[in-house]
Write an enzyme that holds these catalytic residues in place. Structure first.
Site, PDB file in Angstrom:
ATOM      1  N   SER A  61       0.804  -1.224   0.000  1.00 55.21           N
ATOM      2  CA  SER A  61       0.000   0.000   0.000  1.00 55.21           C
ATOM      3  C   SER A  61       0.840   1.279   0.000  1.00 55.21           C
ATOM      4  O   SER A  61       0.327   2.348  -0.281  1.00 55.21           O
ATOM      5  CB  SER A  61      -0.976   0.026   1.178  1.00 55.21           C
ATOM      6  OG  SER A  61      -0.305   0.241   2.394  1.00 55.21           O
ATOM      7  N   LYS A 100       1.192   4.347   6.878  1.00 61.14           N
ATOM      8  CA  LYS A 100       0.473   5.213   5.939  1.00 61.14           C
ATOM      9  C   LYS A 100       0.983   6.639   6.088  1.00 61.14           C
ATOM     10  O   LYS A 100       1.648   6.984   7.059  1.00 61.14           O
ATOM     11  CB  LYS A 100      -1.041   5.207   6.213  1.00 61.14           C
ATOM     12  CG  LYS A 100      -1.727   3.870   6.071  1.00 61.14           C
ATOM     13  CD  LYS A 100      -1.873   3.441   4.645  1.00 61.14           C
ATOM     14  CE  LYS A 100      -2.625   2.140   4.514  1.00 61.14           C
ATOM     15  NZ  LYS A 100      -1.818   0.956   4.764  1.00 61.14           N
TER      16      LYS A 100
END
Length: 157
Positions: A61, A100
Site C-alpha cells: 500500500s 500510511k
C-alpha cells in the site's frame, strides 16, 4: 494494507566509512588517505535509541510515489517525534499495525496509502487509530534476500 513486524535492534555502533569522493556514476577506488570520517549508522537511523525501532513492511500500500516503500523494506520509526500532516507514520488501526501517510483534510485526519489501489482510512478517534511513531528512514535492499539473512523478526504481542 501494509502491516509491519517489529525487529530487535543492536544498540552498539554500526561503523561505516564515509567516502569523500563524489560518486556521479560508478564506484570510486579512493586511496586510504582520501577516506572520510567513520559514520555510526545507529546515530543516523536511531537518533532517539530508546524510542526508535526498526520494522519490516509487509504489503504494497505504500509502494507508490512519493515514498515508494516496497514490501520487505525496513523502516526506522521514531516514537519520540510528534506526527505532522504529510509524514509517513506507523499507526494501530483497530489494534492492527499499518504504515500510511498522515494527511489533514479539512478538520479530519486520514491515513493515506501512496499506492492508489488502496483506500484511505479516516481517523475516527483515539480508540480507532493510535499513532505509534514517525517513519524517519527506509532501508531497502537491491539484492533480494541479503537483508533477511541478517535481521530476525519478532512480533509485538
Amino acid at each position: 494494507m501494509c502491516s509491519i513486524d517489529i525487529l530487535q535492534v543492536a544498540r552498539e555502533p554500526v561503523w561505516l566509512i564515509e567516502c569523500d569522493t563524489p560518486i556521479p556514476a560508478g564506484f570510486p577506488s579512493p586511496a586510504e588517505d582520501e577516506r572520510g570520517e567513520r559514520i555510526d549508522l545507529n546515530k543516523i537511523l536511531l537518533p532517539h535509541p530508546t524510542h526508535t525501532y526498526l520494522a519490516r513492511v509487509t504489503g504494497t500500500s505504500m509502494d507508490g510515489p512519493p515514498s515508494n516503500i516496497p514490501d520487505g523494506a525496513l523502516l526506522a520509526i521514531d516514537c519520540a517525534l510528534k506526527p505532522q500532516a504529510g509524514q509517513v507514520i506507523v499507526a494501530a488501526v483497530d489494534g492492527e499495525f499499518t504504515v500510511k501517510r498522515l494527511e489533514k483534510r479539512g478538520v479530519a485526519y486520514w491515513l493515506v496509502p501512496d499506492n492508489p489501489a488502496f483506500a484511505a482510512i479516516e481517523v475516527r478517534g483515539k480508540d480507532h487509530v493510535k499513532v505509534w511513531g514517525v517513519v524517519t528512514h527506509v532501508v531497502t535492499e537491491l539484492i533480494n534476500g541479503k537483508l533477511h539473512e541478517h535481521v530476525r523478526a519478532r512480533r509485538l504481542q
